[in-house]
Scaffold this active site. Structure first.
Site, PDB file in Angstrom:
ATOM      1  N   SER A 431      35.605 -41.790  38.163  1.00  0.00           N
ATOM      2  CA  SER A 431      35.135 -40.447  37.846  1.00  0.00           C
ATOM      3  C   SER A 431      34.314 -40.439  36.557  1.00  0.00           C
ATOM      4  O   SER A 431      34.546 -41.258  35.658  1.00  0.00           O
ATOM      5  CB  SER A 431      36.344 -39.521  37.689  1.00  0.00           C
ATOM      6  OG  SER A 431      35.965 -38.177  37.763  1.00  0.00           O
ATOM      7  N   PRO A 432      33.349 -39.529  36.432  1.00  0.00           N
ATOM      8  CA  PRO A 432      32.607 -39.419  35.168  1.00  0.00           C
ATOM      9  C   PRO A 432      33.551 -39.142  34.003  1.00  0.00           C
ATOM     10  O   PRO A 432      34.415 -38.267  34.090  1.00  0.00           O
ATOM     11  CB  PRO A 432      31.674 -38.238  35.414  1.00  0.00           C
ATOM     12  CG  PRO A 432      31.538 -38.151  36.895  1.00  0.00           C
ATOM     13  CD  PRO A 432      32.867 -38.578  37.440  1.00  0.00           C
ATOM     14  N   GLN A 510      25.423 -38.873  36.596  1.00  0.00           N
ATOM     15  CA  GLN A 510      25.698 -37.439  36.610  1.00  0.00           C
ATOM     16  C   GLN A 510      24.782 -36.770  35.599  1.00  0.00           C
ATOM     17  O   GLN A 510      24.845 -37.052  34.401  1.00  0.00           O
ATOM     18  CB  GLN A 510      27.159 -37.156  36.254  1.00  0.00           C
ATOM     19  CG  GLN A 510      27.546 -35.683  36.383  1.00  0.00           C
ATOM     20  CD  GLN A 510      28.944 -35.397  35.854  1.00  0.00           C
ATOM     21  OE1 GLN A 510      29.174 -35.473  34.646  1.00  0.00           O
ATOM     22  NE2 GLN A 510      29.862 -35.063  36.749  1.00  0.00           N
ATOM     23  N   TYR A 591      29.559 -26.015  31.667  1.00  0.00           N
ATOM     24  CA  TYR A 591      28.280 -26.424  31.107  1.00  0.00           C
ATOM     25  C   TYR A 591      27.175 -25.519  31.671  1.00  0.00           C
ATOM     26  O   TYR A 591      27.453 -24.545  32.377  1.00  0.00           O
ATOM     27  CB  TYR A 591      28.046 -27.904  31.370  1.00  0.00           C
ATOM     28  CG  TYR A 591      29.098 -28.775  30.702  1.00  0.00           C
ATOM     29  CD1 TYR A 591      29.331 -28.680  29.328  1.00  0.00           C
ATOM     30  CD2 TYR A 591      29.895 -29.659  31.431  1.00  0.00           C
ATOM     31  CE1 TYR A 591      30.310 -29.447  28.702  1.00  0.00           C
ATOM     32  CE2 TYR A 591      30.873 -30.434  30.815  1.00  0.00           C
ATOM     33  CZ  TYR A 591      31.082 -30.313  29.456  1.00  0.00           C
ATOM     34  OH  TYR A 591      32.054 -31.059  28.845  1.00  0.00           O
ATOM     35  N   ARG A 639      28.846 -31.435  41.511  1.00  0.00           N
ATOM     36  CA  ARG A 639      30.219 -31.166  41.042  1.00  0.00           C
ATOM     37  C   ARG A 639      30.322 -29.693  40.698  1.00  0.00           C
ATOM     38  O   ARG A 639      29.481 -29.148  39.972  1.00  0.00           O
ATOM     39  CB  ARG A 639      30.580 -32.016  39.823  1.00  0.00           C
ATOM     40  CG  ARG A 639      31.931 -31.624  39.223  1.00  0.00           C
ATOM     41  CD  ARG A 639      32.441 -32.600  38.183  1.00  0.00           C
ATOM     42  NE  ARG A 639      33.078 -33.755  38.814  1.00  0.00           N
ATOM     43  CZ  ARG A 639      34.018 -34.499  38.227  1.00  0.00           C
ATOM     44  NH1 ARG A 639      34.449 -34.215  37.013  1.00  0.00           N
ATOM     45  NH2 ARG A 639      34.539 -35.529  38.855  1.00  0.00           N
ATOM     46  N   ARG A 733      41.556 -41.259  34.327  1.00  0.00           N
ATOM     47  CA  ARG A 733      42.519 -41.912  33.433  1.00  0.00           C
ATOM     48  C   ARG A 733      43.090 -43.215  33.987  1.00  0.00           C
ATOM     49  O   ARG A 733      43.291 -44.166  33.238  1.00  0.00           O
ATOM     50  CB  ARG A 733      43.640 -40.934  33.067  1.00  0.00           C
ATOM     51  CG  ARG A 733      43.198 -39.855  32.101  1.00  0.00           C
ATOM     52  CD  ARG A 733      44.344 -38.905  31.750  1.00  0.00           C
ATOM     53  NE  ARG A 733      43.948 -37.918  30.761  1.00  0.00           N
ATOM     54  CZ  ARG A 733      43.346 -36.759  31.030  1.00  0.00           C
ATOM     55  NH1 ARG A 733      43.065 -36.463  32.290  1.00  0.00           N
ATOM     56  NH2 ARG A 733      43.012 -35.925  30.081  1.00  0.00           N
TER      57      ARG A 733
END
Length: 785
Positions: A431-432, A510, A591, A639, A733
């Site tokens: 994942s980013p 991304q 964002y 996303r 993680r």
């Protein structure tokens, strides 16, 4: 849990219990057994044999606690329990049976009789047909007041300002009924009617009838009658369309028996003051106040589809009795009780909520192949997984894998997946993850090592952090960009390494812009805190700061929107030349583009604000512009934040509409995240907690999805993919903890195939190194004391 036999000082000797259900009765019996000098009075407003359910299910874990705490009760239960191993799932006329599950049930009335007998033998004062005195009066007269008065607890409501309950009603109507025969197994049957889908949950609580011939018959003593609990459930709108809202009890029972005539073998159903109701999830911020404590449904509820109501109440009683023995005073004991039970209950409630929502959204899954549908149902709560189902019933699980298309010996996570012209060799995505380690937006050696290591680690797709399209679009001074040729060259160095040294692993970029969440400190210096100096101006959909202390952004003008769109397309062109295999447009987490989508952050009055269709306008314009310059054979994903976790924000329904819009514009997959849009969010954290949003989008929109959010084990990945809830799983993680997470997942499952490949220099490490001695003699005898 261990219940001591020695009492301690300052223990409550006069105990009042409100409510005569299993939890209240068992608490009374335990407390009296542990200290016969206690005076225990229990009030129950109904008659001793009044009960509004039929059979109850208890787990082996709960029975073990009962056996240790009170062998007398355990022995009585053992004489009456009926046990079985199978689950039958009937869908569109096809029955699939899964074995090895292990259930034990008995009649609720018999359970109450056992507990009544035990309480009376110990000297508990049981008062039936009597309303309990007001809790405040009891609190003055007794040392301890246990409120076990159920989901509609008057005690909880009397002290609502202290307990601070949250009660949520859900979408389905259900009714508790019974049948005068014993099902062969725990049975789920789906009925598709002209008014909508309905489901039956049924299980035996007495011996099976002679005319049934199951492969695995429930075992237990012969009873005078055969019986099964039958619960009929459906969405509220289906319930009304069918006319149940206008039927009396007898008519409802007859209608249910007719709808599920095949499951019942044409037999009738019976009721016991049965009424249609909606399930209510109860959560309390506190469980005790002075000398009053909540127990069972008064403190918490868990949906019946995982069979945990009685189990939780009995376990509460065990824990409360133990804590009262183990601690020297009441306040400490009640605090310990809550600290012990709260995480257990929270975990159960998360599983129950997942199960409840699965049945609420049952219509999404009706077109799945029957075996995959059955697997999806069995794993709905996330407590039964691919791995433990494979242990319980390997033949069933292997059949589901074959139906899915797994080659022999291949776990679902190592099957390939195609997006446009890109075929991923497995379903794992790194994942980013923002690293905040760039200088002037330039990716350096750290990024080469970070992304290169994860690419060597075996994932099918490795994603960059959010790469910013302009200097002002950075979140922090440490964020990467792709707004200069030098930055593009830096990224080319990384993609070349991945393609050369980790063949078979794809790398994606991304693209995003920080919007109102920019110009902040590095995460470890103060997440989302404004820079003390060197700030740059912020822009956003509307002039709303992220936090009260955050910088106020400037609302973007129409001309500035055009400039921003060009920044995205220029960045995308550089990303294509840099050799990225996939591009993801970041429209999540508050964002810039996400700020247009949420009604909490977009207050515009022009064509780019208002309805969701209008709020989607600018993100879709950016998507279209980027898609136009991004190579046609390379996939593009988006996303989104599927919910803001805040009142008035983006809802799951909105997320479906967003996904549909992006899919119609050519998105190859939707990466479904949640939250981080507003600072006042209240996420419902838990294992795989975001996957239901991806699941719904996948089935309603028909677009591939990437699931994210607390997916931490390869077992979770296999379960989600095989159940059809997602196409890809993105993990963050776990890949920070172990860059070789995917390689290790393959090794732990004994898989070696095209879905993953150890890099040649690392192959010697494909087996874990030995630790400690392995030549010690095996023990031959066990000496018994």
């Amino acid at each position: 849990m261990s219940v001591p036999t020695q009492g301690t000082t300052n223990q409550p000797l006069q105990v009042a219990i409100i409510g005569g259900g299993p939890g209240g009765l068992y608490a009374a019996a335990l407390l009296k057994r542990l200290d016969p000098s206690r005076e225990i009075t229990l009030w129950e407003r109904n008659a001793p044999d009044d009960t509004f359910g039929f059979g109850v299910v208890l787990s082996d874990e709960t029975l073990g606690g009962i056996e240790h705490a009170d062998p007398v009760v355990y022995a009585a239960l053992q004489r009456d329990f009926v046990r079985w191993d199978d689950i039958d799932i009937v869908h569109r006329g096809v029955r699939h049976t899964s074995s090895g599950h292990g259930f034990a049930a008995l009649g609720r009335r018999r359970l109450l009789e056992i507990l009544h007998e035990r309480c009376r033998s110990l000297g508990v004062d049981l008062r039936f047909h009597v309303e309990a005195p007001y809790p405040a009066w009891l609190a003055e007269k007794y040392d301890l007041v246990i409120a076990a008065d159920g989901v509609h607890s008057t005690t909880r409501e009397a002290y609502a300002h202290v307990f601070r309950p949250r009660v949520v009603s859900h979408r389905c109507r259900y009714i508790w009924l019974a049948a005068d025969f014993a099902f062969d197994a725990f049975r789920f049957e789906i009925a598709e009617t002209e008014h909508g889908v309905m489901q039956l949950h049924g299980y035996p609580y007495s011996r099976p009838s002679p005319d049934h011939h199951p492969s695995t018959r429930p075992s237990g003593p012969q009873r005078q009658f055969d019986a099964s609990t039958v619960i009929v459930e459906m969405r509220e709108e289906v319930w009304r369309a069918t006319g149940f809202d206008e039927l009396d009890e007898r008519e409802s029972v007859e209608r249910c028996a007719k709808i599920f005539a095949d499951a019942l073998g044409g037999r009738p159903l019976k009721s016991n003051d049965s009424t249609w109701t909606t399930f209510r999830t109860v959560v309390n911020e506190r469980w005790s106040h002075d000398n009053i404590v909540l127990l069972g449904d008064a403190a918490h509820t868990a949906h019946f589809s995982i069979g945990s109501g009685t189990k939780l109440a009995v376990e509460d009683a065990l824990a409360l009795a133990a804590c009262l023995e183990e601690h020297p005073d009441l306040p400490t004991a009640l605090t310990a009780y809550e600290e012990e039970r709260r995480p257990v209950v929270a975990s159960t409630q998360r599983a129950a909520r997942a199960s409840l929502e699965w049945f609420e959204n049952l219509g999404l899954y009706l077109d799945q192949p029957p075996r995959r549908f059955a697997f999806n149902l069995l794993t709905r709560s996330r407590r039964v997984t691919h791995d433990n189902l494979r242990l319980r019933d390997p033949h069933f699980t292997e059949a589901v894998e074959r139906e899915f298309g797994c080659p022999p010996g291949t776990p679902p996570m190592f099957t390939p997946f195609r997006l446009r012209g890109l075929t991923l060799r497995n379903r794992v995505v790194v994942s980013p993850m923002d690293m905040y380690s760039a200088v002037d937006g330039l990716p350096g050696d750290f990024h080469l090592v970070h992304l290169g290591a994860r690419a060597l680690g075996g994932a099918g797709l490795v994603m960059t952090e959010m790469v910013c399209v302009s200097p002002e679009g950075r979140i922090t001074p440490g964020c990467t960009g792709i707004y200069t040729a030098r930055q593009a060259d830096g990224w080319r160095r990384i993609t070349d390494f991945v393609h050369e040294r980790a063949p078979g692993t794809a790398i994606g970029v991304q693209l995003g812009h920080s919007g109102r969440k920019g110009s902040t400190k590095l995460m470890w210096e103060g997440m989302d805190e404004p820079l003390p100096d060197g700030n740059w101006p912020l822009v956003a959909a509307s002039p709303l700061p992220y936090k009260p202390e955050s910088q106020v952004p400037r609302e973007l003008t129409r001309a500035e929107l055009t400039d921003l769109r060009e920044q995205f397309t220029s960045a995308a062109s550089r990303a294509a030349r840099s050799g990225f295999d996939l591009l993801e447009l970041h429209c999540a987490h508050g964002y810039l583009l996400s700020g247009f989508l949420s009604p909490l952050t977009n207050r515009r009055t022009d064509a780019y604000g208002g309805s969701l269709a209008e709020r989607l306008r600018f993100p879709l314009e950016v998507f279209d512009a980027v898609r136009e310059v991004w190579p046609a054979e390379r996939p593009m994903t988006v996303r989104i934040s599927a919910t803001d976790w805040a009142e008035g924000g983006t809802s799951a329904d909105d997320a479906v509409e967003m996904a549909c819009a992006f899919a119609e514009h050519g998105a190859d997959a939707i990466d479904v995240s949640t939250g981080q849009v507003v600072a006042e969010e209240r996420p419902d954290f838990g294992r795989s907690y975001q996957t239901p949003f991806a699941d719904r989008i996948r089935h309603e929109v028909g677009v591939p999805v990437i699931a994210v959010g607390a997916i931490s084990s390869w077992d979770d990945v296999n379960s989600l993919i095989l159940a059809g809830r997602t196409d890809l799983c993105a993990l963050a993680r776990p890949h920070l903890h172990d860059p070789n997470w995917t390689l290790h997942a393959a090794a732990e499952q004994g898989y070696a195939g095209p879905g993953v490949d150890w890099p040649t220099p690392y192959r010697a490490g494909s087996r874990p190194p030995r630790t400690g001695r392995t030549d010690a003699p095996k023990p031959r005898l066990t000496l018994m004391s």
